[in-house]
Write a protein that holds these residues in place. Structure first.
Motif, short mmCIF file in Angstrom:
data_model
loop_
_atom_site.label_atom_id
_atom_site.label_comp_id
_atom_site.label_asym_id
_atom_site.label_seq_id
_atom_site.Cartn_x
_atom_site.Cartn_y
_atom_site.Cartn_z
N MET A 1 0.84 -1.20 0.00
CA MET A 1 0.00 0.00 0.00
C MET A 1 0.87 1.25 0.00
O MET A 1 0.56 2.23 -0.68
CB MET A 1 -0.95 0.00 1.20
CG MET A 1 -1.92 1.17 1.18
SD MET A 1 -3.04 1.19 -0.25
CE MET A 1 -4.49 0.48 0.49
N ARG A 2 1.97 1.23 0.73
CA ARG A 2 2.90 2.36 0.72
C ARG A 2 3.41 2.61 -0.70
O ARG A 2 3.46 3.75 -1.16
CB ARG A 2 4.08 2.10 1.66
CG ARG A 2 5.15 3.19 1.62
CD ARG A 2 6.40 2.80 2.39
NE ARG A 2 6.15 2.55 3.79
CZ ARG A 2 6.16 3.48 4.75
NH1 ARG A 2 6.43 4.73 4.44
NH2 ARG A 2 5.92 3.16 5.99
N ASN B 1 0.60 4.04 -2.81
CA ASN B 1 0.34 5.41 -2.39
C ASN B 1 1.42 6.36 -2.93
O ASN B 1 1.12 7.47 -3.37
CB ASN B 1 0.26 5.48 -0.86
CG ASN B 1 -0.52 6.66 -0.34
OD1 ASN B 1 -1.28 7.30 -1.06
ND2 ASN B 1 -0.34 6.95 0.93
N ARG C 1 0.12 8.93 -5.52
CA ARG C 1 -0.20 10.16 -4.79
C ARG C 1 1.05 10.87 -4.26
O ARG C 1 0.93 11.86 -3.55
CB ARG C 1 -1.15 9.84 -3.63
CG ARG C 1 -2.47 9.24 -4.11
CD ARG C 1 -3.37 8.79 -2.97
NE ARG C 1 -3.80 9.92 -2.18
CZ ARG C 1 -3.89 9.91 -0.85
NH1 ARG C 1 -3.58 8.83 -0.16
NH2 ARG C 1 -4.30 10.97 -0.20
N LYS D 1 2.89 10.09 -1.88
CA LYS D 1 2.93 10.06 -0.42
C LYS D 1 3.65 8.80 0.00
O LYS D 1 3.18 7.69 -0.27
CB LYS D 1 1.51 10.09 0.16
CG LYS D 1 0.80 11.40 -0.11
CD LYS D 1 -0.51 11.49 0.62
CE LYS D 1 -1.15 12.85 0.38
NZ LYS D 1 -2.31 13.06 1.23
N THR E 1 1.95 4.46 4.24
CA THR E 1 0.85 3.55 3.97
C THR E 1 -0.47 4.25 4.29
O THR E 1 -0.48 5.31 4.91
CB THR E 1 1.01 2.24 4.78
OG1 THR E 1 0.14 1.25 4.23
CG2 THR E 1 0.75 2.44 6.26
N THR E 2 -1.55 3.68 3.85
CA THR E 2 -2.88 4.21 4.14
C THR E 2 -3.85 3.04 4.20
O THR E 2 -3.47 1.91 3.87
CB THR E 2 -3.31 5.28 3.11
OG1 THR E 2 -4.50 5.92 3.57
CG2 THR E 2 -3.52 4.69 1.73
N LEU F 1 -7.44 2.96 -0.82
CA LEU F 1 -7.30 3.85 -1.98
C LEU F 1 -8.31 3.42 -3.03
O LEU F 1 -8.60 2.23 -3.18
CB LEU F 1 -5.89 3.77 -2.57
CG LEU F 1 -4.76 4.38 -1.74
CD1 LEU F 1 -3.41 4.05 -2.37
CD2 LEU F 1 -4.93 5.88 -1.62
N ASN G 1 -5.90 -2.02 2.56
CA ASN G 1 -4.74 -2.46 3.33
C ASN G 1 -5.23 -3.41 4.42
O ASN G 1 -5.67 -2.99 5.48
CB ASN G 1 -4.03 -1.24 3.92
CG ASN G 1 -2.76 -1.60 4.66
OD1 ASN G 1 -2.58 -2.72 5.12
ND2 ASN G 1 -1.89 -0.62 4.80
#
Length: 163
Positions: free
Chosen positions: A52-53, A56, A60, A62, A65-66, A69, A98
């Motif tokens: 996920m990191r 992301n 994005r 960034k 992680t989040t 999405l 995630n």
């Protein structure tokens, strides 16, 4: 008959979040959506925090992680597109969850991982449909809350991230 899109998941994702088929069907039966989405499909992916990191960062910029999405695809709403969608099962987009972070947050908040992933999915699905709580006038927040309350889930991501 459901008005919701068909879910597309790989085997690993299905093992982790296959119950989302039933959740989406329940959402469809709430009667909150006028648009018939049954001729479309929606991709759902469950990934770990590292993946996920990377996603992301790639999409994005960034480097963190989040939890969820969404990547909506541009699906026009004309009559021809609906006919084409029926013939080809056009994808509305992808919701990436995630799974690892969902497990951690569920434990912290005292509810099941399934409930947490359901909250993430609802949030991501509404983004796929064009709702955006960062720029709208509360429409996504209101609809998300209505769905969550109707399904007996805890507070929405928008609510808990603004309190």
């Amino acid at each position: 008959m459901s008005i919701m899109p068909t879910l597309d998941m790989d085997k690993d994702t299905f093992t982790q979040v296959g119950y989302l088929y039933n959740l989406l069907d329940k959402i469809g039966h709430l009667g909150l959506f006028e648009r018939d989405l049954s001729c479309y499909m929606l991709e759902v992916l469950a990934v770990d925090s590292q993946n996920m990191r990377e996603i992301n960062f790639a999409h994005r910029a960034k480097n963190s992680t989040t939890d969820v999405l969404s990547f909506p695809l541009d699906v026009s709403e004309g009559a021809d597109s609906h006919i084409l969608a029926k013939q080809m099962k056009i994808c509305l987009g992808s919701v990436v969850i995630n799974y690892e972070l969902a497990q951690k947050v569920a434990k912290q908040r005292g509810h099941s991982t399934q409930d947490e992933i359901s909250l993430l999915f609802i949030h991501g699905f509404l983004h796929i449909l064009g709702y955006d709580h960062e720029v709208d006038n509360g429409e996504q927040r209101a609809l998300e809350q209505k769905i969550i309350e109707s399904l007996g889930l805890k507070e929405s991501l928008i609510v808990r991230n603004t309190t």
